[in-house]
Write a protein that holds these residues in place. Structure first.
Motif, PDB file in Angstrom:
ATOM      1  N   GLU A  97       0.888  -1.176  -0.085  1.00 37.18           N
ATOM      2  CA  GLU A  97      -0.202   0.021  -0.198  1.00 37.18           C
ATOM      3  C   GLU A  97       0.841   1.191   0.162  1.00 37.18           C
ATOM      4  OE1 GLU A  97      -2.723  -0.095   3.204  1.00 37.18           O
ATOM      5  OE2 GLU A  97      -3.654  -1.773   2.748  1.00 37.18           O
ATOM      6  N   HIS A  98       2.098   1.081   0.406  1.00 38.68           N
ATOM      7  CA  HIS A  98       2.946   2.252   0.541  1.00 38.68           C
ATOM      8  C   HIS A  98       4.114   2.115  -0.532  1.00 38.68           C
ATOM      9  CE1 HIS A  98       0.613   3.660   4.064  1.00 38.68           C
ATOM     10  NE2 HIS A  98       0.545   2.410   4.234  1.00 38.68           N
ATOM     11  N   THR A  99       4.247   1.344  -1.381  1.00 39.81           N
ATOM     12  CA  THR A  99       5.574   1.195  -1.979  1.00 39.81           C
ATOM     13  C   THR A  99       5.727   2.204  -3.171  1.00 39.81           C
ATOM     14  OG1 THR A  99       4.308  -0.735  -3.397  1.00 39.81           O
ATOM     15  CG2 THR A  99       5.974  -1.366  -1.843  1.00 39.81           C
ATOM     16  N   TRP A 100       4.766   2.850  -3.289  1.00 34.96           N
ATOM     17  CA  TRP A 100       5.024   3.961  -4.374  1.00 34.96           C
ATOM     18  C   TRP A 100       5.937   4.967  -3.913  1.00 34.96           C
ATOM     19  CZ3 TRP A 100       3.969   8.964  -2.206  1.00 34.96           C
ATOM     20  CH2 TRP A 100       3.264   9.082  -0.982  1.00 34.96           C
ATOM     21  N   PHE A 101       6.362   5.000  -2.522  1.00 34.54           N
ATOM     22  CA  PHE A 101       7.615   5.572  -1.886  1.00 34.54           C
ATOM     23  C   PHE A 101       8.835   5.164  -2.750  1.00 34.54           C
ATOM     24  CE2 PHE A 101       4.871   6.464   1.872  1.00 34.54           C
ATOM     25  CZ  PHE A 101       5.227   7.925   1.741  1.00 34.54           C
ATOM     26  N   GLY A 103       8.951   3.320  -5.867  1.00 34.41           N
ATOM     27  CA  GLY A 103       8.761   3.408  -7.250  1.00 34.41           C
ATOM     28  C   GLY A 103       8.013   1.871  -7.742  1.00 34.41           C
ATOM     29  N   LYS A 104       8.051   1.641  -8.980  1.00 32.41           N
ATOM     30  CA  LYS A 104       7.327   0.538  -9.484  1.00 32.41           C
ATOM     31  C   LYS A 104       7.891  -0.921  -9.208  1.00 32.41           C
ATOM     32  CE  LYS A 104       5.501   3.144 -13.551  1.00 32.41           C
ATOM     33  NZ  LYS A 104       5.623   3.308 -14.884  1.00 32.41           N
ATOM     34  N   GLY A 106       8.750  -1.531  -6.378  1.00 29.83           N
ATOM     35  CA  GLY A 106       8.381  -1.901  -5.099  1.00 29.83           C
ATOM     36  C   GLY A 106       9.669  -2.519  -4.084  1.00 29.83           C
TER      37      GLY A 106
END
Length: 279
Positions: A97-101, A103-104, A106
């Motif tokens: 849920e927070h791996t957008w920190f 990038g793609k 993960g």
């Protein structure tokens, strides 16, 4: 009918060694002590009206950023690595849920790099966890992925670290470069965690060479982080001594009962800290 659970909790909280020690010291040092929120907030006021508040076991000596670093295992590891301080490598893994920190990609590249550097078994734990809770030893890739999914149900950030062959663990309490107390911790026979809350036991250290090495390593780590007060946990491994974590809270509940003259020695630790508060 028994007392309500919240009332029992407050009663037991007020019976902590910490509360009793601070009350004894307050009387001796002419401080007014006020207990709030069932003993979880303690206010100490001197004769000049200066008040210092303690939350849990955390004294108002370190700044907020330093206290945050203590609670972030991966961040602490990164700082220690930057200054080449021997430590157990911890890497951060974030919930999907927070791996957008990150990038793609993960957590994939982080996990690949980590497992290439550190073979199984590996240890997974909440990145901000305490007391040895929710720590898992994993031996295979599928077990790692399954455990990560379990942990991500309760925390958004997980720390991964290698499983070290630990002979002993030491705790060194440091205040402004001075060691107030040092002792060893031994894991129970049927376990691998050295936490006292998990059945570990304590022992005194008599070897002056070991004490000196622990002192130097603990003070170096504290200086690197920019901390004034902390309980530094150091593990003894086949590769030598390594920092595993630093705790901002100074909890000595079990130690006060397990060490020889534990109550006196732990009270002396708190005396030094309180004296520093009002200096």
């Amino acid at each position: 009918m028994g007392a309500p659970l919240d009332l029992l909790y407050l009663m037991r909280n007020k019976e902590r060694f910490f509360i009793q020690a601070l009350q004894e010291l307050s009387n001796d040092m002419h401080l007014e002590m006020k207990v709030t929120f069932g003993g979880w907030i303690i206010s100490l006021t001197n004769k000049d009206g200066l008040t210092k508040r303690i939350l849990g076991y955390t004294f108002p000596i370190n700044d907020a950023a330093t206290s945050g670093i203590f609670k972030d295992k991966a961040a602490l590891s990164a700082l220690l690595a930057e200054e080449h301080i021997p430590h157990v490598h911890h890497e951060l893994l974030l919930s999907p849920e927070h791996t957008w920190f990150l990038g793609k990609d993960g957590n994939k590249s982080t996990l690949d790099n980590f497992t290439n550097k550190h073979p199984f078994p590996l240890v997974l734990k909440p990145n901000a966890g305490t007391s040895g809770d929710d720590i898992y030893l994993v031996h295979k890739q599928w077990e790692l992925e399954h455990t990560l999914l379990q942990l991500f149900h309760t925390t958004r950030a997980v720390a991964i670290c290698p499983f070290e062959q630990i002979d002993f663990e030491y705790r060194v309490i440091v205040l402004r470069g001075q060691v107030l107390l040092v002792f060893g911790k031994q894991a129970p026979r049927d376990g691998w965690q050295h936490n006292l809350s998990k059945g570990g036991t304590t022992f005194d250290i008599t070897d002056e060479k070991v004490i000196a090495e622990l002192h130097d390593l603990a003070v170096s780590a504290m200086t690197t982080v920019g901390a004034y007060l902390g309980a530094v946990d150091i593990v003894h491994t086949p590769d030598g001594l390594k920092i595993i974590e630093i705790n901002g809270g100074i909890s000595l509940e079990k130690v006060s009962h397990l060490l020889h003259d534990g109550a006196l020695r732990c009270t002396a630790v708190y005396r030094s800290i309180i004296k520093d508060l009002f200096t």
